[in-house]
Scaffold this motif. Structure first.
Motif, mmCIF file in Angstrom:
data_model
loop_
_atom_site.group_PDB
_atom_site.id
_atom_site.type_symbol
_atom_site.label_atom_id
_atom_site.label_comp_id
_atom_site.label_asym_id
_atom_site.label_seq_id
_atom_site.Cartn_x
_atom_site.Cartn_y
_atom_site.Cartn_z
ATOM 1 N N ARG A 178 -0.212 15.439 -13.736
ATOM 2 C CA ARG A 178 -1.594 15.136 -13.409
ATOM 3 C C ARG A 178 -1.886 15.536 -11.964
ATOM 4 N NH1 ARG A 178 -2.241 10.157 -12.737
ATOM 5 N NH2 ARG A 178 -0.141 9.322 -13.132
ATOM 6 N N ASP A 179 -3.161 15.532 -11.590
ATOM 7 C CA ASP A 179 -3.575 15.882 -10.233
ATOM 8 C C ASP A 179 -3.155 14.758 -9.282
ATOM 9 O OD1 ASP A 179 -4.795 16.587 -7.876
ATOM 10 O OD2 ASP A 179 -6.846 16.489 -8.640
ATOM 11 N N PRO A 180 -2.227 15.008 -8.348
ATOM 12 C CA PRO A 180 -1.793 13.927 -7.455
ATOM 13 C C PRO A 180 -2.888 13.486 -6.485
ATOM 14 C CG PRO A 180 -0.819 16.012 -6.781
ATOM 15 C CD PRO A 180 -1.488 16.258 -8.101
ATOM 16 N N PHE A 181 -3.852 14.365 -6.205
ATOM 17 C CA PHE A 181 -4.920 13.985 -5.282
ATOM 18 C C PHE A 181 -5.886 13.007 -5.940
ATOM 19 C CE2 PHE A 181 -3.149 17.825 -3.557
ATOM 20 C CZ PHE A 181 -3.137 17.582 -2.187
ATOM 21 N N GLY A 202 -17.466 16.706 4.286
ATOM 22 C CA GLY A 202 -16.283 16.603 3.429
ATOM 23 C C GLY A 202 -16.676 16.066 2.074
ATOM 24 N N GLY A 203 -15.813 16.234 1.106
ATOM 25 C CA GLY A 203 -16.123 15.827 -0.258
ATOM 26 C C GLY A 203 -15.211 14.717 -0.730
ATOM 27 N N GLU A 204 -15.792 13.739 -1.417
ATOM 28 C CA GLU A 204 -14.984 12.679 -2.009
ATOM 29 C C GLU A 204 -14.028 13.272 -3.046
ATOM 30 O OE1 GLU A 204 -14.776 9.371 -1.641
ATOM 31 O OE2 GLU A 204 -16.304 9.091 -0.111
ATOM 32 N N ILE A 205 -12.804 12.792 -3.037
ATOM 33 C CA ILE A 205 -11.846 13.205 -4.054
ATOM 34 C C ILE A 205 -12.052 12.328 -5.282
ATOM 35 C CG2 ILE A 205 -9.401 13.417 -4.627
ATOM 36 C CD1 ILE A 205 -8.866 13.880 -1.668
ATOM 37 N N ALA A 206 -12.279 12.947 -6.415
ATOM 38 C CA ALA A 206 -12.604 12.185 -7.620
ATOM 39 C C ALA A 206 -11.390 11.436 -8.128
ATOM 40 C CB ALA A 206 -13.126 13.122 -8.712
ATOM 41 N N GLY A 207 -11.600 10.182 -8.475
ATOM 42 C CA GLY A 207 -10.569 9.383 -9.121
ATOM 43 C C GLY A 207 -11.126 8.778 -10.390
ATOM 44 N N THR A 208 -10.470 7.779 -10.924
ATOM 45 C CA THR A 208 -10.939 7.167 -12.164
ATOM 46 C C THR A 208 -11.202 5.680 -12.027
ATOM 47 O OG1 THR A 208 -8.658 6.798 -12.874
ATOM 48 C CG2 THR A 208 -9.698 8.841 -13.562
ATOM 49 N N GLU A 249 -11.552 15.039 0.937
ATOM 50 C CA GLU A 249 -10.905 16.300 1.301
ATOM 51 C C GLU A 249 -11.677 16.927 2.440
ATOM 52 O OE1 GLU A 249 -10.148 20.626 -0.649
ATOM 53 O OE2 GLU A 249 -9.135 18.927 -1.601
ATOM 54 N N LEU A 250 -10.963 17.242 3.533
ATOM 55 C CA LEU A 250 -11.583 17.822 4.709
ATOM 56 C C LEU A 250 -11.448 19.337 4.771
ATOM 57 C CD1 LEU A 250 -10.274 15.242 7.364
ATOM 58 C CD2 LEU A 250 -12.402 15.149 6.037
ATOM 59 N N PHE A 251 -10.323 19.870 4.232
ATOM 60 C CA PHE A 251 -10.077 21.302 4.360
ATOM 61 C C PHE A 251 -8.952 21.702 3.425
ATOM 62 C CE2 PHE A 251 -9.069 25.279 6.670
ATOM 63 C CZ PHE A 251 -10.354 25.732 6.949
ATOM 64 N N LEU A 296 0.828 -1.209 0.000
ATOM 65 C CA LEU A 296 0.000 0.000 0.000
ATOM 66 C C LEU A 296 0.857 1.251 0.000
ATOM 67 C CD1 LEU A 296 -2.685 1.535 0.303
ATOM 68 C CD2 LEU A 296 -2.467 1.214 2.781
ATOM 69 N N ALA A 297 1.831 1.321 0.898
ATOM 70 C CA ALA A 297 2.702 2.500 0.966
ATOM 71 C C ALA A 297 3.429 2.699 -0.360
ATOM 72 C CB ALA A 297 3.700 2.356 2.110
ATOM 73 N N LEU A 298 3.879 1.608 -0.956
ATOM 74 C CA LEU A 298 4.597 1.697 -2.226
ATOM 75 C C LEU A 298 3.679 2.216 -3.337
ATOM 76 C CD1 LEU A 298 7.330 1.192 -3.557
ATOM 77 C CD2 LEU A 298 6.642 -1.194 -3.909
ATOM 78 N N SER A 299 2.455 1.713 -3.400
ATOM 79 C CA SER A 299 1.537 2.144 -4.460
ATOM 80 C C SER A 299 1.089 3.583 -4.260
ATOM 81 C CB SER A 299 0.325 1.213 -4.519
ATOM 82 O OG SER A 299 -0.456 1.296 -3.351
ATOM 83 N N VAL A 300 0.898 4.010 -3.005
ATOM 84 C CA VAL A 300 0.528 5.402 -2.718
ATOM 85 C C VAL A 300 1.663 6.343 -3.119
ATOM 86 C CG1 VAL A 300 0.134 7.033 -0.830
ATOM 87 C CG2 VAL A 300 -1.177 4.914 -0.931
ATOM 88 N N GLY A 301 2.889 5.990 -2.734
ATOM 89 C CA GLY A 301 4.030 6.822 -3.117
ATOM 90 C C GLY A 301 4.216 6.897 -4.616
ATOM 91 N N ARG A 302 4.067 5.766 -5.292
ATOM 92 C CA ARG A 302 4.205 5.774 -6.749
ATOM 93 C C ARG A 302 3.106 6.592 -7.409
ATOM 94 N NH1 ARG A 302 5.738 -0.611 -7.813
ATOM 95 N NH2 ARG A 302 7.987 -0.412 -7.479
ATOM 96 N N ALA A 303 1.895 6.546 -6.861
ATOM 97 C CA ALA A 303 0.798 7.328 -7.432
ATOM 98 C C ALA A 303 1.119 8.817 -7.408
ATOM 99 C CB ALA A 303 -0.496 7.042 -6.669
ATOM 100 N N ILE A 304 1.652 9.291 -6.285
ATOM 101 C CA ILE A 304 1.999 10.710 -6.173
ATOM 102 C C ILE A 304 3.138 11.057 -7.124
ATOM 103 C CG2 ILE A 304 2.906 12.483 -4.625
ATOM 104 C CD1 ILE A 304 1.514 11.033 -2.319
ATOM 105 N N LEU A 305 4.197 10.257 -7.129
ATOM 106 C CA LEU A 305 5.355 10.549 -7.966
ATOM 107 C C LEU A 305 5.011 10.487 -9.449
ATOM 108 C CD1 LEU A 305 8.147 8.617 -6.017
ATOM 109 C CD2 LEU A 305 7.753 11.078 -6.053
ATOM 110 N N ASP A 306 4.214 9.492 -9.852
ATOM 111 C CA ASP A 306 3.844 9.380 -11.262
ATOM 112 C C ASP A 306 2.975 10.555 -11.694
ATOM 113 O OD1 ASP A 306 5.243 7.024 -11.370
ATOM 114 O OD2 ASP A 306 3.474 5.717 -11.385
ATOM 115 N N ALA A 307 2.059 10.984 -10.815
ATOM 116 C CA ALA A 307 1.198 12.119 -11.149
ATOM 117 C C ALA A 307 2.014 13.396 -11.315
ATOM 118 C CB ALA A 307 0.126 12.296 -10.080
#
Length: 385
Positions: A226-229, A365-371, A246-248, A210-221
């Motif tokens: 692209r929007d890292p969020f 709070g609002g859901e962060i849109a993904g694909t 997103e809370l704030f 999980l940590a690896l995929s989250v980090g790669r998602a940010i770096l690849d974006a």
């Protein structure tokens, strides 16, 4: 299925672990450098899927213990966590088949990898917190019946201490915290020795992946502009962490922080860009509760993460500063961390908060849109290589 983790994976892993640390867990940058050096000397580390463990294997988790603020000034020498593991092995009269994180956030995602590289041990792709928590009894291992004792603790000067409190994990935390303070505020531990069967029954699975995929998602974006969020939303949607909101969004206008009783405690205030609202976050090493205008937006054990507003770079509590422009997100924890038994160990009241747990997806709070097309009830994702 086992897989190999090499030096090239560490930047993404450290980034993802910082986010999962929810502000705490210790900055993994120092740990990453130590692991990278150890891997270049000894080779990559084998990562084991928890479902593949034989039931009778001995698994001994390893970790750093102490206040994250102290770690910035008192960096590890390197051999300490392996020394703690060896002390516990000698006490038990049996060698471990593998080590494992006690938490997947912050520097404690790196400490078992350091042990694995220097000690020639594989590392299990699971942990006992699914994030970072400040106290040793706040683990799914403890919730579901694994005793933390005996615990071995070591420092960079070669001191080792063995603590045995039977099945009283709260007393174990109290004694180990006292020893850590007297060793200078940070030390290294081996605890919660368990069988492969107990890992499968009590651990949060595949959190290194999980940590690896989250980090790669940010770096690849970032690389692809692209929007890292949105990339984060996609990464989490394929896991047992089923909601990200997103809370704030605003600027840090005040940080109160102190190191006391072996923890970094305090609060931060974030003001919205238009000035019509403020968010207050209280923390004990990790972010515990987010409140806007007396309305609770998220609370422990769900994740509350403060990220730089453009890059999604996670900001830890010891590095948070006035003027930081941030987005605060909430992430839902897996089901085994939300049971009545779990909330009795690491729910809001366990931190002195007079609040009830409300799942982040049920609050404002609002859901962060993904694909991603769908969210999975069970994480069947193939481990990241």
């Amino acid at each position: 299925m086992s897989w190999q983790l090499g030096p090239e994976d560490l930047p993404a892993l450290a980034l993802g672990a910082t986010l999962l640390g929810t502000g705490g867990g210790g900055d993994p940058h120092i740990g990453r450098l130590l692991v990278e050096q150890a891997m270049r000397e000894h080779g990559p580390v084998t990562i084991l899927d928890p479902d593949d463990l034989d039931d009778d294997l001995l698994i001994i988790p390893t970790a750093q213990m102490g206040a994250p603020t102290v770690v910035l000034e008192r960096i590890p020498a390197g051999p300490e966590p392996l020394a703690a593991l060896r002390r516990l092995e000698d006490h038990r009269g049996r060698r471990a088949a593998a080590t494992m994180p006690i938490e997947c956030g912050g520097i404690n995602s790196m400490i078992p990898l350091l042990v694995g590289a220097t000690g020639g041990l594989p590392v299990v792709d699971a942990d006992g917190m699914g994030r970072a928590f400040p106290e040793l009894q706040m683990e799914t291992f403890s919730v579901y019946g694994v005793p933390g004792s005996p615990l071995a603790i070591a420092d960079e000067l070669g001191h080792t201490v063995l603590i045995d409190t039977g099945e009283d994990n709260r007393q174990l935390e109290w004694l180990a915290r006292g020893v850590t303070i007297r060793l200078g505020g940070v030390a290294y531990i081996a605890e919660y020795a368990m069988t492969g069967r107990q890992v499968k029954d009590t651990a949060v699975p595949r959190t290194l992946s999980l940590a690896l995929s989250v980090g790669r998602a940010i770096l690849d974006a970032r690389r692809d502009h692209r929007d890292p969020f949105a990339a984060l939303a996609d990464a989490f949607s394929r896991t047992i962490y089923t909601h990200i909101r997103e809370l704030f969004h605003g600027k840090v206008v005040d940080v109160e922080r102190r190191t006391t009783e072996g923890f970094a405690r305090g609060r931060a205030r974030i003001r919205s860009a238009d000035g019509d609202g403020e968010l207050e976050i209280s923390f004990q090493n990790e972010n515990l509760v987010a409140i806007r205008d007396e309305i609770q937006l998220a609370v422990v054990p769900d994740l509350i993460c403060i990220l730089e507003e453009e890059t999604a770079e996670p900001i830890t509590t010891e590095r948070l500063r006035y003027g930081d422009r941030v987005r605060v997100i909430g992430v839902s924890t897996p089901a085994l961390m939300r049971t009545p038994e779990a909330l009795a160990v690491f729910g809001p009241r366990c931190f002195g908060l007079d609040r009830e747990f409300v799942p982040v997806e049920d609050g404002p709070g609002g859901e962060i849109a993904g694909t991603a097309d769908a969210r999975m009830e069970e994480w069947e994702q193939t481990p990241v290589r």
